[in-house]
Design a protein around this motif. Structure first.
Motif, PDB file in Angstrom:
ATOM      1  N   ASN A   1       0.732  -1.237  -0.132  1.00 45.99           N
ATOM      2  CA  ASN A   1      -0.217  -0.101  -0.073  1.00 45.99           C
ATOM      3  C   ASN A   1       0.723   1.259   0.027  1.00 45.99           C
ATOM      4  O   ASN A   1       0.394   2.292  -0.484  1.00 45.99           O
ATOM      5  N   GLN A   2       1.916   1.228   0.501  1.00 44.52           N
ATOM      6  CA  GLN A   2       2.927   2.304   0.768  1.00 44.52           C
ATOM      7  C   GLN A   2       3.512   2.507  -0.739  1.00 44.52           C
ATOM      8  O   GLN A   2       3.572   3.521  -1.224  1.00 44.52           O
ATOM      9  N   PHE A   3       3.867   1.523  -1.375  1.00 44.57           N
ATOM     10  CA  PHE A   3       4.601   1.467  -2.852  1.00 44.57           C
ATOM     11  C   PHE A   3       3.476   1.950  -3.806  1.00 44.57           C
ATOM     12  O   PHE A   3       3.840   2.826  -4.845  1.00 44.57           O
ATOM     13  N   TYR A   4       2.269   1.568  -3.701  1.00 44.70           N
ATOM     14  CA  TYR A   4       1.170   2.061  -4.571  1.00 44.70           C
ATOM     15  C   TYR A   4       0.260   2.945  -4.010  1.00 44.70           C
ATOM     16  O   TYR A   4      -1.042   2.898  -4.191  1.00 44.70           O
ATOM     17  N   SER A   5       0.936   3.751  -3.144  1.00 46.23           N
ATOM     18  CA  SER A   5      -0.026   4.917  -2.591  1.00 46.23           C
ATOM     19  C   SER A   5      -0.946   5.851  -3.283  1.00 46.23           C
ATOM     20  O   SER A   5      -1.912   6.334  -3.108  1.00 46.23           O
ATOM     21  N   ASP A   6      -0.456   5.828  -4.408  1.00 48.99           N
ATOM     22  CA  ASP A   6      -0.992   6.888  -5.606  1.00 48.99           C
ATOM     23  C   ASP A   6      -1.742   5.998  -6.590  1.00 48.99           C
ATOM     24  O   ASP A   6      -2.145   6.594  -7.648  1.00 48.99           O
ATOM     25  N   GLN A   7      -1.848   4.620  -6.355  1.00 49.90           N
ATOM     26  CA  GLN A   7      -2.650   3.873  -7.338  1.00 49.90           C
ATOM     27  C   GLN A   7      -3.709   2.909  -6.444  1.00 49.90           C
ATOM     28  O   GLN A   7      -3.460   2.126  -6.230  1.00 49.90           O
ATOM     29  N   PRO A   8      -4.785   3.522  -6.241  1.00 50.54           N
ATOM     30  CA  PRO A   8      -5.918   3.021  -5.498  1.00 50.54           C
ATOM     31  C   PRO A   8      -6.265   1.649  -6.098  1.00 50.54           C
ATOM     32  O   PRO A   8      -6.475   0.667  -5.127  1.00 50.54           O
ATOM     33  N   ALA A   9      -6.213   1.237  -7.273  1.00 49.37           N
ATOM     34  CA  ALA A   9      -6.474   0.203  -7.871  1.00 49.37           C
ATOM     35  C   ALA A   9      -5.560  -1.127  -7.386  1.00 49.37           C
ATOM     36  O   ALA A   9      -5.812  -2.560  -7.541  1.00 49.37           O
ATOM     37  N   LYS A  10      -4.223  -0.920  -6.915  1.00 47.93           N
ATOM     38  CA  LYS A  10      -3.380  -1.762  -6.661  1.00 47.93           C
ATOM     39  C   LYS A  10      -3.250  -1.875  -5.164  1.00 47.93           C
ATOM     40  O   LYS A  10      -2.273  -2.837  -4.617  1.00 47.93           O
TER      41      LYS A  10
END
Length: 328
Positions: free
Chosen positions: A151-160
């Motif tokens: 969730n930190q790595f994809y903080s700007d990608q809600p779908a991931k």
């Protein structure tokens, strides 16, 4: 003034009369008539006793307050203690294998390697400033790190991002109830289909065993789906042996074989290479250390597209610099 002299004179005269009549019948009669009425004395004594003592009145409130304090109903019920997560500058990262130290340091800087305060996940007392990189990691701890890192790595990608479970969720495992400190992470991973559970058809997996050591096969089985973001390919022991050269591929369970073969397709970015280096033995049931688990979480993605902790930190530094320049 005349009245006062008259009263004094009568008093002196009365005293003389009494003195001269002492012991005579007349004297005794006069003394009896002049004694106070006993009933009046009793009433006066009762009235005096009814007047509250000043000192006792002053001390009574403290006595009442003390009673109220001792009363269980007057005391607030303490809430159950909830373990806090620590995120500090660890002093023992240098004890990890040299190749893995950078991975730990950068993930610590990202704030995703959360340890339970005071006690480590294996219930062993620890110094909150110690990461214990060479100590075995538990299944619950890795689940917590895995969800936090993704969730930190994809903080700007809600779908991931993977959504932590909510309190109203029906527990997927018999041994991870809603009061478990890691329920949100473990249940969230189960509901996303990342870890085997009855929710994705594994009806024999009824317990998660949160405090059991994490094994190598689960280290890869849980992580690779978050790298490929696709259905894992079919795999056989022969195919894994051909790809990795593992001598013990025949001892690896079918589900893990799929993840291990898919991990090989990541080339130099394969989790196994980053965590274990070169090896011809996978040892699927061997326990994983915290340092090895951290190295796996250092990067998410496939062979052509991915993101590392170092790149995230660099992006954060660039944003901070830009914000400072704008403020000036």
């Amino acid at each position: 003034m005349k009245h006062q002299h008259l009263v004094k004179s009568l008093g002196v005269l009365l005293c003389l009369v009494l003195a001269s009549c002492e012991g005579s019948p007349l004297g005794n009669s006069l003394e009896e008539n002049l004694e106070p009425d006993p009933s009046l004395l009793e009433e006066e004594t009762a009235e005096t006793a009814s007047v509250p003592d000043v000192e006792s009145t002053d001390s009574s409130p403290s006595t009442v307050l003390a009673d109220e304090t001792d009363d269980g109903d007057a005391t607030e019920t303490e809430s159950p203690a909830i373990p806090a997560f620590t995120q500090t500058s660890y002093i023992d990262i240098g004890e990890a294998p040299e190749e893995l130290q950078q991975y730990i340091e950068e993930l610590v800087d990202l704030g995703v390697l959360m340890l339970i305060d005071v006690k480590a996940d294996d219930n062993v007392e620890r110094n909150p400033n110690e990461f214990l990189p060479n100590q075995v990691i538990t299944r619950r701890e890795y689940a917590r790190w895995l969800l936090a890192a993704n969730n930190q790595f994809y903080s700007d990608q809600p779908a991931k991002r993977i959504r932590p479970a909510v309190e109203s969720a029906q527990p997927a495992f018999q041994d991870v109830g809603k009061t478990n400190i890691d329920f949100a992470a473990i249940q969230g991973l189960a509901e996303a289909g990342i870890i085997p559970s009855p929710l994705n058809g594994n009806t024999t997996v009824l317990k998660f065993r949160p405090n059991a050591p994490l094994t190598r096969k689960d280290l890869i089985l849980w992580k690779v789906p978050l790298d490929t973001r696709s259905v894992l390919p079919e795999a056989t022991a022969a195919a894994v042996t051909a790809a990795w050269g593992f001598q013990d591929a025949g001892s690896i369970e079918p589900a893990a074989l799929k993840a291990i073969l898919a991990d090989h397709s990541n080339g130099a970015f394969a989790n196994i290479r980053r965590a274990l280096g070169y090896t011809t033995l996978f040892q699927p049931d061997k326990a994983v250390t915290r340092a090895e688990a951290a190295s796996v979480l250092w990067r998410f993605g496939n062979s052509t597209e991915g993101l590392t902790a170092a790149e995230l930190l660099e992006a954060d530094d660039s944003e901070d610099a830009t914000s400072e320049e704008s403020a000036e």
